[in-house]
Every structure is written in C-alpha cells, then in structure tokens.
Design an enzyme around this catalytic site. Structure first.
Site, short mmCIF file in Angstrom:
data_model
loop_
_atom_site.label_atom_id
_atom_site.label_comp_id
_atom_site.label_asym_id
_atom_site.label_seq_id
_atom_site.Cartn_x
_atom_site.Cartn_y
_atom_site.Cartn_z
N ASP A 1 0.86 -1.18 0.00
CA ASP A 1 0.00 0.00 0.00
C ASP A 1 0.89 1.22 0.00
O ASP A 1 2.10 1.14 0.26
CB ASP A 1 -0.91 0.01 1.24
CG ASP A 1 -1.83 1.23 1.28
OD1 ASP A 1 -2.39 1.58 0.22
OD2 ASP A 1 -1.96 1.85 2.35
N SER A 2 0.30 2.37 -0.24
CA SER A 2 1.03 3.64 -0.23
C SER A 2 1.20 4.14 1.19
O SER A 2 1.05 5.33 1.47
CB SER A 2 0.27 4.69 -1.06
OG SER A 2 -1.01 4.91 -0.49
N CYS B 1 -4.51 -1.10 -1.87
CA CYS B 1 -4.63 0.33 -2.16
C CYS B 1 -5.66 0.47 -3.27
O CYS B 1 -5.50 -0.12 -4.35
CB CYS B 1 -3.28 0.89 -2.60
SG CYS B 1 -3.33 2.59 -3.22
N ASN B 2 -6.71 1.22 -3.02
CA ASN B 2 -7.75 1.40 -4.03
C ASN B 2 -7.20 2.03 -5.30
O ASN B 2 -7.51 1.60 -6.42
CB ASN B 2 -8.87 2.28 -3.48
CG ASN B 2 -9.60 1.66 -2.32
OD1 ASN B 2 -9.10 1.64 -1.21
ND2 ASN B 2 -10.79 1.13 -2.57
N GLU C 1 -0.68 9.48 7.55
CA GLU C 1 0.73 9.10 7.43
C GLU C 1 1.61 9.92 8.38
O GLU C 1 2.72 9.52 8.70
CB GLU C 1 1.19 9.28 5.99
CG GLU C 1 0.64 8.25 5.02
CD GLU C 1 1.18 6.85 5.28
OE1 GLU C 1 2.37 6.72 5.64
OE2 GLU C 1 0.40 5.89 5.13
N CYS D 1 -10.80 4.17 0.28
CA CYS D 1 -9.35 4.21 0.45
C CYS D 1 -9.03 3.39 1.69
O CYS D 1 -9.70 3.53 2.72
CB CYS D 1 -8.87 5.65 0.62
SG CYS D 1 -7.12 5.80 1.06
N HIS E 1 -6.75 3.67 3.74
CA HIS E 1 -6.36 4.50 4.89
C HIS E 1 -7.57 4.89 5.74
O HIS E 1 -7.44 5.10 6.95
CB HIS E 1 -5.66 5.78 4.42
CG HIS E 1 -4.21 5.62 4.08
ND1 HIS E 1 -3.79 5.04 2.92
CD2 HIS E 1 -3.10 5.99 4.76
CE1 HIS E 1 -2.47 5.06 2.89
NE2 HIS E 1 -2.02 5.64 3.99
#
Length: 262
Positions: free
Chosen positions: A10-11, A73-74, A151, A183, A185
């Site tokens: 994922d990011s 991650c979408n 993040e 998302c 996140h």
C-alpha cells in the site's frame, strides 16, 4: 500446501486495515507488508506514476518469495491491477470501493463515497458504479489531505476532524444512508466518522470481503499454508516505520518491523 508468505503493499499504513482482516480470516498464513509511505498519497499521482510504483512494489515482494499479492490500495488497484495480472505469475487480489453492498442496502437511494482523486477518476470505479449502482445516486467526495494526515500520525487529530466534517456535510445534506470508504487508509478514521455521522448511516469498507477473496484464491490454487506453531508477519516502511509500530500495537505473535531504503 504452500508456506510462502502473502505479500501486501500500500502507499503507507492504510493497508494495515486489510492486513488485520486477512490475519483474522487466515490465521495460519505468514505475511509480508510493504508500506510505500515515501510516495504517499498515490491518489495525487498520474496513472503512469501509480503503475510504475505498483510494478516496483510487486517485483520487490516477488523477490521476497511471496505466493500471492494483495494490492491493498484502491488507487493502485484501479490503475494497475490489470497490468500486474497480465505480467506476473502469482495471483493478485485487488481493492475497490464496496459500492455494490451499499447500493443494495440503501433505503434512501443515496450513497456517499469518500475516496482519493485517483480512485474516483478511474475507469474501474465508474464501471463498478454503472454496473451495480445505476439505480441510485452516488455522491462522490475526494478526501484531499486525509491520507497525508494519517501518514503523519494525525488520524484522530482536530485538523483531521475538521476535514472530515467539511467532507461529510454535502453528503449528509443530500440524505445518504451509507458511506463507502474508498481508500484503505480511511478505516483508521472510523472513530471520528462515527462522531460526525448520525445514527443509522452505515459505514462500509472492503476489508472483510478482501480477506474472504484471499482465502478463496489461495484455496483454489492450492496455496494455503500448512498448520504451524507460530506465524511470522514482516512489515517494511521506506519512510516512517514508527507509525507502523503505532498501528500494530496490541498485535500478538512474531511481528517484525523494519525500515527499508526503497
């Protein structure tokens, strides 16, 4: 039986929400998680940039011996998964907003989707909406700035709460009865979302469905792990591995966290 780990990328730390569901549903599996926090958020990048990062992440996980890769991650799913499936020999599990169950369950005929720009502008998102939600109104809202705050370790901060309130207001005014988190996140924001949403509005994310699909694909390909005394879960971040430690607090077993210059 195949004891190689499941790879997840994922990011950043968003995919930890997916990892937790996978670990719950597949307790015998080892995992290897790559947090590409240095390049977060993917939702602000071009399709070419997202594809290049997804290829880089995939090849790193394959070099580590992963038997299946979850694109947690979408934005990476919508922009890169077709390419990944066509060019690499392992199964891939993708992530997309859970529009179908929201559309099926909606009584008001109005569903909100909170997602990144990269997801909302993708062909996959629009085809999913067209195929499963043509009979209802989808209210799209870009969650600009939310991934960056998560993040930075500010998921539950006042700044984040103010943004959430701003983003929810037009959807609430329109009368949504479901909020789809587009998302990975965003499940980290559920405590704040619950504070802002009236009773009766259901929050939907895709974590459990992804875990079920991961099990089905492993079983189909004969890749399920043999039973063992303890599983190992390795986490790598190229930016802030301390944040990984925060989101993994309370997790039991052999949890290993490391910085990766990647």
């Amino acid at each position: 039986m195949d004891n190689r780990p499941i790879g997840i990328f994922d990011s950043g730390v968003g995919g930890i929400s997916i990892w937790k569901e996978i670990r719950s549903k597949l307790p015998l599996e080892d995992t290897l998680y790559l947090a590409d926090s240095r390049n977060a958020p993917y939702g602000e990048k071009t399709s070419r940039e997202i594809l290049d990062l997804s290829v880089k992440n995939t090849e790193w996980l394959l070099n580590k011996g992963c038997k299946l890769i979850v694109v947690a991650c979408n934005t990476a799913t919508t922009n890169a998964i077709d390419h990944l499936r066509a060019h690499y020999p392992v199964p891939f599990i993708g992530i997309e907003p859970a529009i179908k169950p929201a559309a099926l369950g909606s009584a008001t005929g109005k569903v909100g989707v909170l997602a990144t720009r990269g997801t909302l502008s993708s062909k996959l998102f629009h085809s999913t909406s067209r195929n499963h939600a043509s009979h209802i109104e989808i209210l799209e809202q870009e969650g600009r700035g939310l991934v960056e705050l998560i993040e930075q370790g500010k998921a539950l901060s006042g700044e984040t709460k103010n943004l959430i309130r701003k983003y929810l207001q037009p959807m609430l005014a329109a009368g949504i009865d479901h909020l789809v988190l587009g998302c990975t996140h965003y499940p980290h924001l559920i405590p704040l979302l619950k504070e802002e949403l009236p009773e009766g509005i259901r929050i939907i994310d895709c974590g459990e469905a992804v875990a079920r699909q991961t099990f089905r694909i492993l079983e189909k390909h004969g890749l399920l792990s043999a039973e063992k005394e303890e599983t190992t879960h390795q986490f790598y971040s190229n930016a802030n591995h301390e944040l990984l430690s925060h989101f993994l607090q309370g997790e039991s077993g052999d949890i290993r966290i490391a910085y990766l210059d990647f």
